[in-house]
Structure formats: C-alpha cells, structure tokens
Design a protein around this motif. Structure first.
Motif, PDB file in Angstrom:
ATOM      1  N   THR A 185       0.826  -1.200   0.000  1.00 54.03           N
ATOM      2  CA  THR A 185       0.000   0.000   0.000  1.00 54.03           C
ATOM      3  C   THR A 185       0.861   1.250   0.000  1.00 54.03           C
ATOM      4  OG1 THR A 185      -0.123   0.144   2.420  1.00 54.03           O
ATOM      5  CG2 THR A 185      -1.798  -1.196   1.308  1.00 54.03           C
ATOM      6  N   SER A 187       0.381   5.934  -1.067  1.00 54.10           N
ATOM      7  CA  SER A 187      -0.477   6.995  -1.581  1.00 54.10           C
ATOM      8  C   SER A 187      -0.358   7.063  -3.102  1.00 54.10           C
ATOM      9  CB  SER A 187      -0.106   8.338  -0.957  1.00 54.10           C
ATOM     10  OG  SER A 187       1.254   8.649  -1.210  1.00 54.10           O
ATOM     11  N   THR A 188      -1.224   7.837  -3.724  1.00 51.82           N
ATOM     12  CA  THR A 188      -1.346   7.856  -5.182  1.00 51.82           C
ATOM     13  C   THR A 188      -0.026   8.134  -5.886  1.00 51.82           C
ATOM     14  OG1 THR A 188      -3.589   8.705  -4.867  1.00 51.82           O
ATOM     15  CG2 THR A 188      -2.663   8.842  -7.097  1.00 51.82           C
ATOM     16  N   ASP A 204      -3.444   1.802  -3.861  1.00 52.95           N
ATOM     17  CA  ASP A 204      -3.610   3.198  -3.446  1.00 52.95           C
ATOM     18  C   ASP A 204      -4.558   3.224  -2.247  1.00 52.95           C
ATOM     19  OD1 ASP A 204      -4.217   5.880  -3.105  1.00 52.95           O
ATOM     20  OD2 ASP A 204      -4.431   6.283  -5.249  1.00 52.95           O
ATOM     21  N   TYR A 205      -3.978   3.451  -1.045  1.00 56.63           N
ATOM     22  CA  TYR A 205      -4.812   3.376   0.162  1.00 56.63           C
ATOM     23  C   TYR A 205      -5.812   4.522   0.257  1.00 56.63           C
ATOM     24  CZ  TYR A 205      -1.767   6.863   2.432  1.00 56.63           C
ATOM     25  OH  TYR A 205      -1.071   8.001   2.754  1.00 56.63           O
ATOM     26  N   THR A 206      -5.638   5.571  -0.551  1.00 54.06           N
ATOM     27  CA  THR A 206      -6.609   6.672  -0.538  1.00 54.06           C
ATOM     28  C   THR A 206      -7.880   6.308  -1.305  1.00 54.06           C
ATOM     29  OG1 THR A 206      -5.819   7.788  -2.554  1.00 54.06           O
ATOM     30  CG2 THR A 206      -4.690   8.308  -0.474  1.00 54.06           C
ATOM     31  N   LYS A 207      -7.820   5.218  -2.081  1.00 53.44           N
ATOM     32  CA  LYS A 207      -8.965   4.828  -2.907  1.00 53.44           C
ATOM     33  C   LYS A 207      -9.477   3.416  -2.619  1.00 53.44           C
ATOM     34  CE  LYS A 207      -7.381   7.758  -6.737  1.00 53.44           C
ATOM     35  NZ  LYS A 207      -6.905   7.789  -8.142  1.00 53.44           N
ATOM     36  N   VAL A 208      -8.611   2.578  -2.034  1.00 52.01           N
ATOM     37  CA  VAL A 208      -8.963   1.163  -1.842  1.00 52.01           C
ATOM     38  C   VAL A 208      -8.685   0.759  -0.396  1.00 52.01           C
ATOM     39  CG1 VAL A 208      -8.447  -1.209  -2.540  1.00 52.01           C
ATOM     40  CG2 VAL A 208      -8.398   0.623  -4.251  1.00 52.01           C
ATOM     41  N   ASN A 209      -9.644   0.065   0.215  1.00 53.19           N
ATOM     42  CA  ASN A 209      -9.410  -0.546   1.521  1.00 53.19           C
ATOM     43  C   ASN A 209      -8.838  -1.934   1.284  1.00 53.19           C
ATOM     44  OD1 ASN A 209     -10.470   1.600   3.089  1.00 53.19           O
ATOM     45  ND2 ASN A 209     -12.554   0.867   2.700  1.00 53.19           N
TER      46      ASN A 209
END
Length: 315
Positions: A185, A187-188, A204-209
C-alpha cells in the motif's frame, strides 16, 4: 585511503539536553566532546547519517533506553571511515569504509564510537549517502520477514510500502525470500515507485481498503499501525508481523517484532546490494546538509517521505 588520522578532542554535533519536540530541544554544539573508544569499539568519522522515526521518539521521550543519559546526540544510521580502533577489535582497521548502527552514541556528529559488532564494510557499489540509508531499515525488514517465516512461493502484503522499511521489505521479499507475489500500500503519487521495486500489486490506500480485497495473503507486514485491519487481509493459517505496535494487545495472528542491529546481517545481504538486486531508496528531498538536521526531522515527521531521509555531507 589514508590510514593516519588526526582526531580532535572536540567536534560539531547535534545535541539535546532535555526531552521535548526536536525543534525546541535539538541544538548544534560546535564544541562537543569526541567520545572515547572503549573495548570492542571503533571511532568512525561520520560522512553520512540517516533518520528513522525512533530517532525523534527518543528525543521526545516516547521511547527510552535503559541507562540512557543526557546530553545526547540523536541518530542510529551512519556510513563513514574508521579513524581509531579500541582494544579487542578483531576485524576492522583504521581506514576501513563502514556502515551500520551506532547503539551507544548518536550519529548526527562528526565522530561517533560504535561497537564493531554492529558495523560492516560498506559495499563498494554504494555511496556513503546510500549506505547510511540502509542499516536500521534493512535489519528491520529482513528480521521481520525471517521471523514471520516468509518462504519461496508465499504471498505478501506490505502496509506502508513507500516508507524506509517498506521499500526494503518489498525488495527482500522478492530477491532474498522468494515470495511469489508481493502487494503493497501507498499513496497515489508513490504507486510507480512500488512497482519499480518489484511490487506485483501497488494499492492506493486513498482509494482502496486493502482488507476489502478478495485476494488474501500468506503474510502481512505492518510498517504502519493498522494491525486490526491487517488480520482481515491474511489467509487462514497465515501470519501478521508489525514493527510499530508493541505496547498494545494485538489481534491474532498478529505479533510484534523489534529489530536488533548486527553487522552479520549486513554482511549476509552484501551480495544483493553489490549486485543491485536490492537498492537503497532515498527520499527525493534528501540529502539534507548537516546544518539542516532540524528540517530533516520535520520532513520525516510528516510521514510523507519516500524511502529514507538522509543527512550528507557531515562536516
């Protein structure tokens, strides 16, 4: 390489005399005492140093070592040249280019005394700056993977793949431990970095768990504090290792790992560093000059660094 070094009695060093925020308590001392070399130690002229989260944790007393006293110099990671050898030193000699962890005296100084056992000869392929970025994170990455039992054919998820430890976990998992699939994981803006290091899947942890993915993993390596979520991403019978959560009760099958520093591990991994199969990852804002150590700490504390924050040159 010169083998006759004139060692002064005073040096420049970053020093804290009380605990607190780095910006408030860390000061540049122009006349700090050069440490005396004890049995089993060498004196190293520090040419480059690197910062780790534990460094500011020690300054603000979140993490305390037994028998530790102030005033103190922060820093564990270093690369430099041996300029003096103490009694009972068996392998190193004056003039050797070395890297490793200083566990007694800090590294944000012109000189530091280091146990021979925590040092190794610097890989010739690496610059002093690159070598200084490695010791604590490569020990932590390798030790955690060894402890959790990663082996050829297993899959791995790294939480915090773009940090100092995470960037090494990805590479070691593939090149040393033979993982069949590595996900991580970040960031973008750091997705491409993770792929360049060998990650098969950059998340991308800002979009996917990550815990909601249908894919589960044999091993989850937690380089950030998310063990509660991490156990939801592991296969039945798998393991979760965390390097950041030591004081809390962890949900099974998670356990914590604390790295130990030894030159033997650095020697073991030297072929991978010399061949370029495992590469240092230095944050794009690095290196910070020695005079900007406080700025380097501030950047580290944003938790946005990609790889390691390095200080170079050291006067």
């Amino acid at each position: 390489m010169a083998t006759n070094f004139v060692v002064p009695t005073k040096m420049k060093a970053w020093v804290y005399r009380e605990y607190g925020d780095v910006g408030n308590v860390l000061r540049l001392n122009q006349e700090f005492e050069v440490p005396e070399v004890q049995k089993g130690q060498v004196l190293v002229k520090v040419l480059a140093a690197a910062l780790n989260p534990i460094d500011h944790m020690r300054v603000n007393a979140v993490y305390k070592l037994p028998h530790f006293t102030l005033p103190a110099v922060p820093g564990y990671d270093l690369a430099g040249i041996v300029v003096k050898v103490g009694g009972e030193v068996e392998k190193l000699k004056v003039g050797d280019e070395v890297y490793g962890c200083a566990t007694i005296y800090g590294t944000l100084a012109e000189y530091t005394a280091v146990d021979e056992s925590t040092l190794a000869l610097k890989p010739k392929k690496l610059s002093f700056e690159e070598a200084a970025s490695l010791p604590l994170v490569i020990h932590t990455a390798y030790g955690g993977l060894e402890r959790v039992g990663l082996s050829p054919g297993k899959s791995l998820l790294v939480l915090g793949g773009a940090g100092g430890v995470g960037t090494l976990v990805i590479q070691l998992a593939k090149e040393v431990f033979g993982a069949s699939r590595v996900a991580a994981t970040c960031s973008t803006g750091k997705l491409d970095l993770l792929k360049s290091l060998g990650a098969d899947l950059a998340i991308d942890y800002t979009k996917v768990n990550f815990e909601d993915l249908s894919e589960k993993f044999d091993v989850v390596y937690v380089a950030i504090g998310q063990s509660e979520r991490a156990v939801k991403a592991v296969k039945p019978g798998g393991s979760v290792v965390t390097i950041v959560e030591h004081s809390k009760t962890l949900p099974p099958p998670a356990f914590s790992f604390v790295s130990a520093s030894d030159g033997a591990t650095l020697e073991k991994l030297k072929p991978f560093l010399e061949s370029g199969k495992v590469k240092p990852v230095i944050d794009p804002k690095s290196p910070f000059p020695f005079s900007q150590a406080i700025e380097a700490f501030s950047h580290l504390q944003t938790c946005r660094a990609a790889g390691k924050v390095v200080i170079h040159p050291v006067p």
